[in-house]
Design a protein around this motif. Structure first.
Motif, mmCIF file in Angstrom:
data_model
loop_
_atom_site.group_PDB
_atom_site.id
_atom_site.type_symbol
_atom_site.label_atom_id
_atom_site.label_comp_id
_atom_site.label_asym_id
_atom_site.label_seq_id
_atom_site.Cartn_x
_atom_site.Cartn_y
_atom_site.Cartn_z
ATOM 1 N N HIS A 128 32.173 48.715 -27.864
ATOM 2 C CA HIS A 128 30.941 48.697 -27.074
ATOM 3 C C HIS A 128 31.046 47.586 -26.039
ATOM 4 O O HIS A 128 31.479 46.478 -26.349
ATOM 5 C CB HIS A 128 29.729 48.457 -27.973
ATOM 6 N N HIS A 130 29.244 46.333 -21.862
ATOM 7 C CA HIS A 130 28.252 46.622 -20.823
ATOM 8 C C HIS A 130 28.961 46.947 -19.508
ATOM 9 O O HIS A 130 28.735 46.304 -18.487
ATOM 10 C CB HIS A 130 27.306 45.425 -20.667
ATOM 11 N N HIS A 192 21.493 50.558 -21.655
ATOM 12 C CA HIS A 192 22.315 49.567 -22.341
ATOM 13 C C HIS A 192 23.806 49.772 -22.046
ATOM 14 O O HIS A 192 24.414 48.959 -21.371
ATOM 15 C CB HIS A 192 21.998 49.673 -23.848
HETATM 16 ZN ZN ZN Z 1 25.342 45.664 -25.879
#
Ligand code: ZN
Length: 268
Positions: A128, A130, A192
């Motif tokens: 994960h 950004h 997100h």
């Molecule tokens: Zn995050």
């Protein structure tokens, strides 16, 4: 079907060279497998940095420990992806307690990844970050569409998680994300960013890299005009060709070779 059998069955279709197949089929002890995963993990962070997926202290990739499935290895909170070495990785348990390493774990990493790893025993790694195009796509009511051959890796195999409620700091929120992900390889977390998983670190990292590029391609296509999607039948066919665990793993191999040759200190 175990991972090696699945990979071998997929070998003919993927035309995976023998030098890579040997990497899959070699028997490793638990300690050897742990080091192998740590090396792939450190390399994945270096590659994420090279791809521009670093945004301050945000982002995490985790690898399940081969000796204890309740433990996972992760980046130390606040260390730049471009500087992470194998020896910098920390290990945390299912309560978020760091059991190996002196650095703290990012609470969001623990809250999301612990729940994904718990809900998906098949998942060895989760990624994960950004990244720019992934988070931009996440703000729109869109999935990754089958606009290109590459984006078909996600056809019918990812979800949107539309329940943004601030920074994910508790495991209840992580549980909701894991529930939304179900048995799929990726999730778009609204407002997100992207989350990908895999049966290997290699696969999870590759899905993230190519999902981000698919998001970029899709945003460019919509900005330029009206894209023509691949029809359902061919999108499903292409997904079976480019979206398998073996395909994800294989695509990461040249990237691993490149980054370990360029930045050998990552293996320290
Ligand atoms: Zn995050």
């Amino acid at each position: 079907m175990d991972e090696i059998t699945e990979m071998l069955q997929d070998q003919a279709q993927q035309q995976i060279p023998m030098r890579h197949m040997e990497l899959i089929t070699v028997a490793r002890s638990v300690d050897e497998e742990r080091l192998h995963r740590q090396q792939r993990l450190a390399a994945a962070f270096r590659l994420f940095s090279k791809c521009g997926f670093d945004e301050g202290v945000a982002g995490h990739i985790t690898a399940r420990d081969p000796g204890d499935p309740t433990l996972f290895w992760v980046n130390p909170f606040g260390m730049h992806f471009s500087q992470i070495r194998v020896s910098d990785l920390i290990c945390t348990d299912h309560t978020g307690t760091v059991v190996s390493g002196d650095e703290p774990v990012n609470r969001a990493a623990y809250a999301i990844h612990s729940q994904v790893h718990a809900a998906r025993p098949d998942v060895v790694a989760a990624a994960h970050a950004h990244s720019l195009y992934g988070k931009t796509l996440s703000s729109l009511a869109m999935l990754v569409e089958p606009l290109t051959q590459d984006s078909c890796a996600f056809y019918g195999d990812h979800v949107r998680f539309d329940d943004f409620s601030g920074v994910v700091l508790d495991t209840e929120e992580g549980k909701k994300i894991a529930h939304a992900l179900g048995g799929k390889k990726a999730a778009i977390l609204r407002n997100h960013g992207l989350l990908t998983v895999g049966h290997t670190v290699d696969e999870a990292a590759w899905w993230f890299i190519t999902m981000e590029r698919s998001a970029q391609s899709q945003l460019i296509a919509y900005a330029a005009g009206t894209p023509i999607p691949i029809d359902e039948e061919n999108a499903a066919l292409t997904a079976s060709q480019v979206g398998s665990h073996a395909a994800g793993w294989f695509n990461f191999q040249p990237l691993y070779e490149r980054i370990t040759r360029e930045q050998p200190d990552l293996l320290d």
